[in-house]
Design an enzyme around this catalytic site. Structure first.
Site, short mmCIF file in Angstrom:
data_model
loop_
_atom_site.label_atom_id
_atom_site.label_comp_id
_atom_site.label_asym_id
_atom_site.label_seq_id
_atom_site.Cartn_x
_atom_site.Cartn_y
_atom_site.Cartn_z
N LYS A 1 16.47 75.85 45.04
CA LYS A 1 14.84 75.13 45.40
C LYS A 1 14.56 74.69 44.38
O LYS A 1 14.65 73.09 44.40
CB LYS A 1 13.62 76.65 46.04
CG LYS A 1 13.76 77.02 46.86
CD LYS A 1 12.73 77.94 47.09
CE LYS A 1 12.35 78.74 48.27
NZ LYS A 1 11.99 79.84 48.39
N GLY B 1 10.21 79.44 43.29
CA GLY B 1 10.13 81.02 43.62
C GLY B 1 10.61 81.10 45.18
O GLY B 1 10.75 80.18 45.67
N ASP B 2 11.33 82.74 44.89
CA ASP B 2 11.90 82.82 46.67
C ASP B 2 10.96 84.88 45.97
O ASP B 2 11.91 85.52 45.18
CB ASP B 2 13.18 83.13 47.23
CG ASP B 2 12.60 82.90 48.26
OD1 ASP B 2 12.57 82.07 48.77
OD2 ASP B 2 13.65 84.18 48.78
N THR B 3 10.79 85.27 47.08
CA THR B 3 10.42 86.04 47.61
C THR B 3 10.84 86.78 49.02
O THR B 3 10.20 86.85 50.38
CB THR B 3 8.46 86.72 47.40
OG1 THR B 3 8.53 86.36 46.25
CG2 THR B 3 8.69 88.10 47.52
N ALA C 1 12.66 86.29 43.07
CA ALA C 1 13.20 85.78 41.77
C ALA C 1 12.41 84.65 41.17
O ALA C 1 11.33 83.62 42.01
CB ALA C 1 14.51 85.58 42.75
#
Length: 192
Positions: free
Chosen positions: A55, A71-73, A108
């Site tokens: 991203k 971010g990524d969750t 992250a």
């Protein structure tokens, strides 16, 4: 105090809201345009880190000389990556799987600096769900809160009543481990 341009590479209103709660307002919000599909046999940790980096680098291509924050969750039950449910039935399946169990929420984030140096951090939290009755499930599904949420729930809303405890970062479970994000922004030289 000079501040370099900060771009949030995320379509998540929750990430933007969390930044604003600590007084950080990105100059722009530019959602990344990437495929969010795990590779075959990819572990949850590797997947969430890869998504966060992809991203950030996707948005960095068109936005040089800026700080890019992404971010990524994801939710993980064992080695299983649990994404965002596509419909009510899938949301019910996911919440039924999480019912009465512990699971991990991996959040992250990546910061790409104007010199293209990259900092990526991962925060893992453990979440315990109560056993959910059929009535609990249906009432929650009726709220539509599960839409667009990893694991089919938003801990900051009605689903908070399902969680007797967490170990880790509450804001990480929400989608952005804000303490760590703030520390990385400060140490990166974003504000001079």
């Amino acid at each position: 105090m000079k501040t370099s341009k900060l771009i949030l590479a995320s379509s998540s209103p929750q990430r933007l809201s969390l930044l604003k709660t600590i007084g950080i307002e990105p100059d722009k919000v530019v959602p990344a345009n990437i495929e969010e599909i795990p590779n075959k046999k990819e572990k949850p940790k590797d997947f969430v880190i890869r998504m966060s980096k992809e991203k950030a680098f996707d948005v960095a291509k068109e936005n040089s000389n800026s700080f890019i924050l992404s971010g990524d969750t994801i939710v993980a039950a064992g080695r299983r990556i649990i994404g965002k449910p596509s419909d009510r039935n899938e949301a019910k399946e996911i919440l039924s799987l999480l019912s009465g169990r512990r699971h991990r929420v991996l959040s992250a984030f990546t910061l790409i600096k104007p010199d293209l140096k990259e900092i990526t951090k991962l925060v893992t939290s453990k979440v315990k769900f109560s056993r959910l009755s059929e009535n609990d499930l249906n009432e929650y599904l009726d709220t539509e809160e599960w839409r667009g949420k990893a694991g089919g729930y938003a801990i900051q809303s009605r689903a908070s009543s399902f969680v007797p405890w967490i170990s880790g970062s509450y804001t990480g479970v929400m989608g952005f481990p804000i303490n760590e994000v703030k520390n990385v922004l400060i140490s990166s030289g974003w504000k001079k």
